[in-house]
Design an enzyme around this catalytic site. Structure first.
Site, PDB file in Angstrom:
ATOM      1  N   TRP A 130       0.878  -1.189   0.000  1.00 51.76           N
ATOM      2  CA  TRP A 130       0.000   0.000   0.000  1.00 51.76           C
ATOM      3  C   TRP A 130       0.908   1.230   0.000  1.00 51.76           C
ATOM      4  CZ3 TRP A 130      -1.807   2.759   4.883  1.00 51.76           C
ATOM      5  CH2 TRP A 130      -2.776   3.715   4.596  1.00 51.76           C
ATOM      6  N   ASP A 211      -0.690  -6.003   9.201  1.00 45.89           N
ATOM      7  CA  ASP A 211      -1.699  -4.982   8.898  1.00 45.89           C
ATOM      8  C   ASP A 211      -2.911  -5.722   8.343  1.00 45.89           C
ATOM      9  OD1 ASP A 211      -3.205  -2.851   8.101  1.00 45.89           O
ATOM     10  OD2 ASP A 211      -1.800  -2.100   6.594  1.00 45.89           O
ATOM     11  N   LYS A 246     -13.306  -1.185   6.028  1.00 46.79           N
ATOM     12  CA  LYS A 246     -13.862  -1.934   4.900  1.00 46.79           C
ATOM     13  C   LYS A 246     -14.900  -2.953   5.366  1.00 46.79           C
ATOM     14  CE  LYS A 246     -10.087  -0.017   3.315  1.00 46.79           C
ATOM     15  NZ  LYS A 246      -9.597   0.770   2.232  1.00 46.79           N
TER      16      LYS A 246
HETATM   17  C1  LMR Z   1      -6.728   2.255  -0.627  1.00 45.27           C
HETATM   18  O1  LMR Z   1      -5.711   1.553  -0.622  1.00 45.27           O
HETATM   19  O2  LMR Z   1      -7.233   2.682  -1.667  1.00 45.27           O
HETATM   20  C2  LMR Z   1      -7.416   2.565   0.678  1.00 45.27           C
HETATM   21  O3  LMR Z   1      -6.793   1.914   1.717  1.00 45.27           O
HETATM   22  C3  LMR Z   1      -7.598   4.018   0.878  1.00 45.27           C
HETATM   23  C4  LMR Z   1      -6.333   4.762   1.199  1.00 45.27           C
HETATM   24  O4  LMR Z   1      -6.332   5.437   2.223  1.00 45.27           O
HETATM   25  O5  LMR Z   1      -5.368   4.701   0.443  1.00 45.27           O
END
Ligand code: LMR
Length: 397
Positions: A130, A211, A246
């Site tokens: 992420w 996570d 989510k």
């Molecule tokens: C995402 O990965 O799109 C979500 O977790 C929202 C974010 O805050 O990036």
């Protein structure tokens, strides 16, 4: 004072969200930010959550401060949800958690506590991950190291290289793992891979920092918790950052928790006192509303049952969209294989197209996808699938 500051580019995922909102085309499709959409493209409040909200309005008598750890009932019920109410760790005294402002707040508190405990520890993050993991956790001052996670060619976990890299992690370092529904790849660790990483953690002495933001969206609530529960069973120390954004649809309510499993009950008490003092020094106390709703939903048998079936519906819809998109792209003119989309888990998968194809999708067809080619499968629905498929087939020509 501010004359030396330079403007910062907006976060790519949140920037895309803004660009999508500003687009006036009727047929536009949002496959960007990780937010669930139903078959009509809406992100509704879950009915169980709405009902809890109505009940809370009736019974809530104060908005007074709750304290740094948030709601104790929420913390307790979240541990049961994460680990399963029969897990022996829950009786051990070695586990403690506090409420945090979303999964991001949980990661931040976890990271700050680790820095206080062992400032020299490094944090190993899989590639890709992420995009906010690095600024969020690196901002704490960690030295960040990377390990390979995903092979973009084969669309599989790069298992051999990942394990080789983890074999080099020194004792006392942290390894960030995604509990389930890997963001951005959708490629989850198998049970064997989880077991192997636990073996390595024991052998090397590194600590998993898990996570988990999508429990229930992959294979099911209990199935998605395999790695976390097994590690809680086998390892002396584990840290878990969790989010209700989510699986309860509570995105803007910033509802999460940070959990520490320590070697002894005494250490758990000390660590949680450090977590509370960390919270106090950043945001003082977490917001209450979302946690009170989660606590009510989990604590009431009827609401709990209703929430589980709503979550199952979400999970199955995403799974169905994975199959539909994959099948619709079979026989595409570029001969690309999109089979991975069908088998991967949770909201995301990589499309694996080029950046100019991605740009054409956005410019010509109003289809918004983050630059890594990560797509949110929950943005696909029975109305937009034709426009999506036709557009993709055109750019693949
Ligand atoms: C995402 O990965 O799109 C979500 O977790 C929202 C974010 O805050 O990036």
């Amino acid at each position: 004072m501010f004359e030396n500051l330079k403007p910062v580019a907006i976060d790519p995922i949140l920037g895309l969200m803004i660009a999508f909102k500003a687009d006036n085309r009727l047929e536009k499709i949002d496959l960007g930010v990780g937010v669930y959409q139903d078959d009509r493209g809406r992100t509704p409040v879950m009915a169980s959550v709405k009902e809890a909200e109505a009940r809370l309005m009736e019974v809530e008598t104060t908005k007074s401060y709750q304290g740094m750890a948030g709601d104790p009932d929420y913390n307790h019920r979240m541990l049961e949800l994460l680990f399963g109410d029969e897990h022996s760790i829950l009786q051990s005294g070695r586990i403690k958690s506090i409420q945090a402002p979303g999964g991001s707040g949980a990661l931040k508190v976890g990271a700050e506590v680790i820095r206080r405990a062992r400032p020299e520890s490094k944090l190993w993050i899989g590639v890709p991950t992420w995009p906010n993991h690095v600024p969020l956790l690196g901002g704490t001052g960690f030295e960040i190291k990377h390990y390979p996670y995903y092979d973009l060619e084969s669309h599989r976990i790069d298992s051999d290289r990942m394990i080789e890299a983890l074999k080099q992690v020194p004792a006392g370092d942290l390894v960030l793992l995604h509990g389930c529904c890997h963001n951005p790849t959708g490629a989850d660790l198998t049970h064997d891979q989880w077991d192997l990483i636990a073996d390595l953690a024991l052998e090397r002495g590194f600590i998993p920092f898990i996570d988990t933001a999508y429990q229930g969206l992959g294979d099911g609530i209990d199935e998605d918790a395999y790695g976390m529960r097994m590690m809680a069973d086998r390892l002396p120390e584990v840290i878990v950052a969790s989010s209700c954004s989510k699986n309860f649809g509570l995105y803007r309510e910033r509802t999460g928790s940070i959990t520490f499993i320590t070697k002894t009950p005494q250490q758990a008490d000390i660590v949680v006192s450090q977590a509370m003092s960390t919270a106090r020094s950043i945001y003082s106390m977490p917001p209450a509303h979302g946690a009170l709703l989660v606590s009510m939903v989990l604590g009431d048998p009827d609401l709990n049952h209703q929430w589980r079936s709503e979550l199952e519906e979400v999970r199955l819809r995403i799974k169905a969209m994975r199959g539909l998109l994959c099948d619709s792209l079979a026989g595409n003119p570029a001969g690309m294989d999109f089979g991975h989309i069908k088998h991967q888990k949770g909201m995301f998968s990589f499309l694996g197209i080029t950046s100019s194809q991605l740009e054409r999708l956005r410019e010509e067809f109003g289809i918004y996808i983050v630059s890594s080619t990560r797509i949110n499968l929950a943005g696909v629905n029975s109305t937009n699938i034709d426009h999506l498929t036709q557009s993709l087939l055109k750019v693949l020509q």
